[in-house]
Design a protein around this motif. Sequence first.
Motif, PDB file in Angstrom:
ATOM      1  N   LEU A  49       2.204  -0.685  -1.088  1.00  0.00           N
ATOM      2  CA  LEU A  49       2.298  -0.915  -2.680  1.00  0.00           C
ATOM      3  C   LEU A  49       3.531  -1.711  -3.061  1.00  0.00           C
ATOM      4  CD1 LEU A  49       1.302   0.147  -5.493  1.00  0.00           C
ATOM      5  CD2 LEU A  49       3.029   1.681  -5.639  1.00  0.00           C
ATOM      6  N   VAL A  50       3.218  -2.828  -3.935  1.00  0.00           N
ATOM      7  CA  VAL A  50       4.131  -3.702  -4.530  1.00  0.00           C
ATOM      8  C   VAL A  50       3.956  -3.687  -5.969  1.00  0.00           C
ATOM      9  CG1 VAL A  50       4.765  -6.413  -4.443  1.00  0.00           C
ATOM     10  CG2 VAL A  50       4.308  -5.383  -2.240  1.00  0.00           C
ATOM     11  N   LEU A  51       5.269  -3.766  -6.376  1.00  0.00           N
ATOM     12  CA  LEU A  51       5.292  -3.270  -8.195  1.00  0.00           C
ATOM     13  C   LEU A  51       5.925  -4.571  -8.503  1.00  0.00           C
ATOM     14  CD1 LEU A  51       5.706   0.370  -8.075  1.00  0.00           C
ATOM     15  CD2 LEU A  51       3.663  -0.944  -8.915  1.00  0.00           C
ATOM     16  N   THR A  52       5.642  -5.102  -9.858  1.00  0.00           N
ATOM     17  CA  THR A  52       6.434  -5.974 -10.396  1.00  0.00           C
ATOM     18  C   THR A  52       6.358  -5.448 -12.077  1.00  0.00           C
ATOM     19  OG1 THR A  52       5.451  -8.033  -9.438  1.00  0.00           O
ATOM     20  CG2 THR A  52       6.314  -8.227 -11.723  1.00  0.00           C
ATOM     21  N   GLY A 103       2.833  -9.359   4.533  1.00  0.00           N
ATOM     22  CA  GLY A 103       2.783  -9.721   3.106  1.00  0.00           C
ATOM     23  C   GLY A 103       1.733 -10.141   2.276  1.00  0.00           C
ATOM     24  N   GLU A 104       0.419 -10.374   3.290  1.00  0.00           N
ATOM     25  CA  GLU A 104      -0.819 -10.828   2.369  1.00  0.00           C
ATOM     26  C   GLU A 104      -1.205  -9.784   1.545  1.00  0.00           C
ATOM     27  OE1 GLU A 104      -2.427 -14.170   2.767  1.00  0.00           O
ATOM     28  OE2 GLU A 104      -0.373 -14.207   3.660  1.00  0.00           O
ATOM     29  N   GLN A 105      -1.698 -10.262   0.443  1.00  0.00           N
ATOM     30  CA  GLN A 105      -2.308  -9.421  -0.521  1.00  0.00           C
ATOM     31  C   GLN A 105      -3.756  -8.873  -0.161  1.00  0.00           C
ATOM     32  OE1 GLN A 105      -3.893 -10.633  -4.350  1.00  0.00           O
ATOM     33  NE2 GLN A 105      -1.770  -9.788  -5.349  1.00  0.00           N
ATOM     34  N   LEU A 106      -3.975  -7.678  -0.254  1.00  0.00           N
ATOM     35  CA  LEU A 106      -5.197  -6.955   0.335  1.00  0.00           C
ATOM     36  C   LEU A 106      -6.096  -6.553  -0.869  1.00  0.00           C
ATOM     37  CD1 LEU A 106      -3.891  -4.485   2.911  1.00  0.00           C
ATOM     38  CD2 LEU A 106      -4.986  -6.556   3.303  1.00  0.00           C
ATOM     39  N   PRO A 107      -7.426  -6.567  -0.662  1.00  0.00           N
ATOM     40  CA  PRO A 107      -8.241  -6.347  -1.721  1.00  0.00           C
ATOM     41  C   PRO A 107      -8.151  -4.918  -2.286  1.00  0.00           C
ATOM     42  CG  PRO A 107      -9.681  -6.694   0.149  1.00  0.00           C
ATOM     43  CD  PRO A 107      -8.102  -6.925   0.502  1.00  0.00           C
ATOM     44  N   TYR A 108      -8.702  -4.362  -3.594  1.00  0.00           N
ATOM     45  CA  TYR A 108      -8.825  -3.200  -4.038  1.00  0.00           C
ATOM     46  C   TYR A 108      -9.413  -1.987  -2.822  1.00  0.00           C
ATOM     47  CZ  TYR A 108      -7.604  -4.097  -8.905  1.00  0.00           C
ATOM     48  OH  TYR A 108      -6.932  -4.559 -10.019  1.00  0.00           O
ATOM     49  N   GLY A 109      -8.994  -0.996  -2.700  1.00  0.00           N
ATOM     50  CA  GLY A 109      -9.882   0.012  -1.937  1.00  0.00           C
ATOM     51  C   GLY A 109      -8.936  -0.083  -0.418  1.00  0.00           C
ATOM     52  N   SER A 120      -3.543   2.992  -1.702  1.00  0.00           N
ATOM     53  CA  SER A 120      -4.545   2.360  -2.074  1.00  0.00           C
ATOM     54  C   SER A 120      -5.002   2.333  -3.412  1.00  0.00           C
ATOM     55  CB  SER A 120      -5.896   2.513  -1.030  1.00  0.00           C
ATOM     56  OG  SER A 120      -6.225   3.448  -1.495  1.00  0.00           O
ATOM     57  N   LEU A 121      -5.481   1.159  -4.137  1.00  0.00           N
ATOM     58  CA  LEU A 121      -5.906   1.360  -5.300  1.00  0.00           C
ATOM     59  C   LEU A 121      -7.301   1.126  -5.906  1.00  0.00           C
ATOM     60  CD1 LEU A 121      -3.269  -1.605  -6.580  1.00  0.00           C
ATOM     61  CD2 LEU A 121      -2.894   0.861  -6.667  1.00  0.00           C
ATOM     62  N   ASP A 122      -7.663   1.743  -6.698  1.00  0.00           N
ATOM     63  CA  ASP A 122      -9.052   1.872  -7.093  1.00  0.00           C
ATOM     64  C   ASP A 122      -9.010   1.667  -8.694  1.00  0.00           C
ATOM     65  OD1 ASP A 122     -11.637   2.639  -7.618  1.00  0.00           O
ATOM     66  OD2 ASP A 122     -11.580   4.605  -7.085  1.00  0.00           O
ATOM     67  N   PRO A 123      -9.871   0.493  -9.015  1.00  0.00           N
ATOM     68  CA  PRO A 123      -9.664   0.140 -10.510  1.00  0.00           C
ATOM     69  C   PRO A 123     -11.092   0.744 -11.196  1.00  0.00           C
ATOM     70  CG  PRO A 123     -10.683  -1.633  -9.297  1.00  0.00           C
ATOM     71  CD  PRO A 123     -10.495  -0.647  -8.209  1.00  0.00           C
ATOM     72  N   SER A 124     -12.044   1.393 -10.564  1.00  0.00           N
ATOM     73  CA  SER A 124     -13.258   1.778 -11.044  1.00  0.00           C
ATOM     74  C   SER A 124     -12.973   2.894 -12.240  1.00  0.00           C
ATOM     75  CB  SER A 124     -14.043   2.303  -9.953  1.00  0.00           C
ATOM     76  OG  SER A 124     -13.566   3.737  -9.555  1.00  0.00           O
ATOM     77  N   PRO A 125     -13.988   2.659 -13.400  1.00  0.00           N
ATOM     78  CA  PRO A 125     -13.832   3.627 -14.347  1.00  0.00           C
ATOM     79  C   PRO A 125     -13.447   5.107 -14.007  1.00  0.00           C
ATOM     80  CG  PRO A 125     -15.786   2.170 -14.549  1.00  0.00           C
ATOM     81  CD  PRO A 125     -15.279   2.090 -13.172  1.00  0.00           C
ATOM     82  N   HIS A 130       2.935  -2.102 -18.170  1.00  0.00           N
ATOM     83  CA  HIS A 130       4.329  -2.185 -17.929  1.00  0.00           C
ATOM     84  C   HIS A 130       4.395  -2.650 -16.105  1.00  0.00           C
ATOM     85  CE1 HIS A 130       5.684  -0.758 -21.687  1.00  0.00           C
ATOM     86  NE2 HIS A 130       4.550   0.062 -21.766  1.00  0.00           N
ATOM     87  N   PHE A 131       3.735  -2.209 -15.557  1.00  0.00           N
ATOM     88  CA  PHE A 131       3.873  -2.493 -13.883  1.00  0.00           C
ATOM     89  C   PHE A 131       2.548  -3.054 -13.221  1.00  0.00           C
ATOM     90  CE2 PHE A 131       5.795   1.817 -15.510  1.00  0.00           C
ATOM     91  CZ  PHE A 131       6.912   1.347 -15.754  1.00  0.00           C
ATOM     92  N   LEU A 132       2.868  -4.199 -12.860  1.00  0.00           N
ATOM     93  CA  LEU A 132       1.678  -4.714 -12.207  1.00  0.00           C
ATOM     94  C   LEU A 132       1.598  -4.397 -10.746  1.00  0.00           C
ATOM     95  CD1 LEU A 132      -0.495  -7.193 -12.120  1.00  0.00           C
ATOM     96  CD2 LEU A 132       1.260  -8.736 -11.912  1.00  0.00           C
ATOM     97  N   ALA A 133       0.576  -3.922 -10.163  1.00  0.00           N
ATOM     98  CA  ALA A 133       0.505  -3.255  -8.957  1.00  0.00           C
ATOM     99  C   ALA A 133      -0.242  -4.146  -7.927  1.00  0.00           C
ATOM    100  CB  ALA A 133      -0.113  -1.904  -9.060  1.00  0.00           C
ATOM    101  N   GLU A 134       0.066  -4.310  -6.707  1.00  0.00           N
ATOM    102  CA  GLU A 134      -0.612  -5.085  -5.616  1.00  0.00           C
ATOM    103  C   GLU A 134      -0.575  -4.214  -4.394  1.00  0.00           C
ATOM    104  OE1 GLU A 134       0.749  -9.209  -5.123  1.00  0.00           O
ATOM    105  OE2 GLU A 134       2.194  -8.413  -6.251  1.00  0.00           O
ATOM    106  N   ILE A 135      -1.414  -4.397  -3.466  1.00  0.00           N
ATOM    107  CA  ILE A 135      -1.452  -3.800  -2.043  1.00  0.00           C
ATOM    108  C   ILE A 135      -1.219  -4.756  -1.241  1.00  0.00           C
ATOM    109  CG2 ILE A 135      -2.555  -2.094  -0.515  1.00  0.00           C
ATOM    110  CD1 ILE A 135      -1.496  -0.655  -2.659  1.00  0.00           C
ATOM    111  N   VAL A 136      -0.188  -4.894  -0.487  1.00  0.00           N
ATOM    112  CA  VAL A 136      -0.201  -6.168   0.699  1.00  0.00           C
ATOM    113  C   VAL A 136      -0.211  -5.460   2.250  1.00  0.00           C
ATOM    114  CG1 VAL A 136       1.163  -7.330  -0.767  1.00  0.00           C
ATOM    115  CG2 VAL A 136       2.561  -5.933   1.001  1.00  0.00           C
ATOM    116  N   ASP A 137      -0.725  -6.200   3.323  1.00  0.00           N
ATOM    117  CA  ASP A 137      -0.366  -5.831   4.437  1.00  0.00           C
ATOM    118  C   ASP A 137       1.152  -5.764   4.819  1.00  0.00           C
ATOM    119  OD1 ASP A 137       0.045  -6.261   7.233  1.00  0.00           O
ATOM    120  OD2 ASP A 137      -1.782  -6.986   7.456  1.00  0.00           O
ATOM    121  N   PRO A 138       1.541  -4.379   5.108  1.00  0.00           N
ATOM    122  CA  PRO A 138       3.129  -4.587   5.536  1.00  0.00           C
ATOM    123  C   PRO A 138       3.624  -5.352   6.434  1.00  0.00           C
ATOM    124  CG  PRO A 138       2.009  -2.754   6.058  1.00  0.00           C
ATOM    125  CD  PRO A 138       1.120  -3.311   5.241  1.00  0.00           C
ATOM    126  N   ARG A 139       2.815  -5.848   7.564  1.00  0.00           N
ATOM    127  CA  ARG A 139       3.217  -6.820   8.395  1.00  0.00           C
ATOM    128  C   ARG A 139       3.286  -8.290   7.973  1.00  0.00           C
ATOM    129  NH1 ARG A 139      -0.692  -6.900  12.070  1.00  0.00           N
ATOM    130  NH2 ARG A 139      -1.758  -5.731  10.625  1.00  0.00           N
TER     131      ARG A 139
END
Length: 432
Positions: free
Chosen positions: A282-285, A271-277, A304-309, A260-269
């Motif tokens: 937090l940016v939500l769609t 706006g560039e997307q940052l990798p996992y970890g 920060s986001l962690d997609p590991s199992p 339901h919610f697509l999450a990204e992490i961006v550099d607040p200054r």
Amino acid sequence: MIWSPKYETMPRKDLERLQLERLKAQVARLNEKVPFYRQAFLDKGITPASIRSLADVARLPFTAKHDFRDNYPFGLLAVPHDEVVRIHASSGTTGKPVVAPYTSGDIEMWTEVMARTLTSAGMSKMDIMQNAYGYGLFTGGLGFHYGGERVGAAVIPTSTGNTKRQLMLIQDLGTTVITCTPNYALIIAETALEIGLDLKSTRLRLGVLGAEPWSERMRAEIEAKLPIKAIDIYGLTEIVGPGVSVECPHQCGMHIFEDHFLAEIVDPRTGEQLPYGEKGELVLTTLTKEALPVIRFRTKDITSLDPSPCKCGRTLVRMSKVTGRTDDMLIVRGINVFPSQIESVLLEVEGVEPHYQIIVDREHHLDELEIWVEVSEAVFSDEMRKLESLEKRVRKELESVLGISPRIKLVEPKSLARTEGKAKRVIDRREL
Ligand SMILES: [Zn+2]
């Protein structure tokens, strides 16, 4: 227990395929129904057909809090008014709230994610859930209420406050789960101590806590004072209310309901997307919201986001505890307070200067807001009675805008420190 294994344990590849499908449909619908987004897409040269992969989300425009204000109250509505069945609201930066309309489909989705939330926290239909989140425009009360009923638990809609009565009900009705803000959990513990009630003698065992920032230290304090496992949740009015993410029993971050919610992490200054970890904003769609879909909402929350199992079996990405904000917003007793709101009120009151200092403290686990305000020379030399009525007036005006009653301290002209640059308006003495 997992409420909806189909979605919560979906292989990430399948989950991402589902997300892309829903994102495409969302962009197409917003392009058609909401002039604000049609223009924003046009400005970025985006057509619905140009969204081909999930990575394309980074090309979409951001939505900021001020976009809600600029389009107040219904400018971002994506359905006809007769499809709206509920309207919630939260406080905004200028006194105007963020308005959140829901269709019956939205209420269904919200109920579903709240059922997942409470199940993940460890609640089942055998439980008796005392819901001490505030009922009303605030999304906490009704969000938890519907989720609790969906799980099949017995829900006691106490709302917040009247702590002695809350304690009586915990004892008499055999409450097993308390849902409230972390601070309120501590107030409950303190009041129990005052009236000589040993909470360990009750059936209370679980707390589902959120709506304000709280640290691991605070969790330890809550778990030492109440006989509960304290589970952290995350949500926000602009997205759905509570139900965006929740901890599982392993408490290693909050799983985001990514179908339901697509999450990204961006550099607040930048706006560039940052990798996992990496830590960032937090940016939500929203992928399935009908009345108020939102593209890339800048939450201003740092995580920060962690997609590991995860050991729980959920494949959903985990967000770490929110460690800060990119703006100067304060959360006081669960309510958003912006220094700019306070400033605009002071500018309206005759006799006070727009020089002020905000002091936030935590006394007996309750946030206290104190505002020091400079008065003008003319008023200061006046009689005491007039100062008292001025103080009362400032407090009343601020209370009507903020929704909480601050303590007001009128101070002599020119007594507050002046700075060249950005004034340090806020002194936050709480240890969050
Ligand atoms: Zn987990």
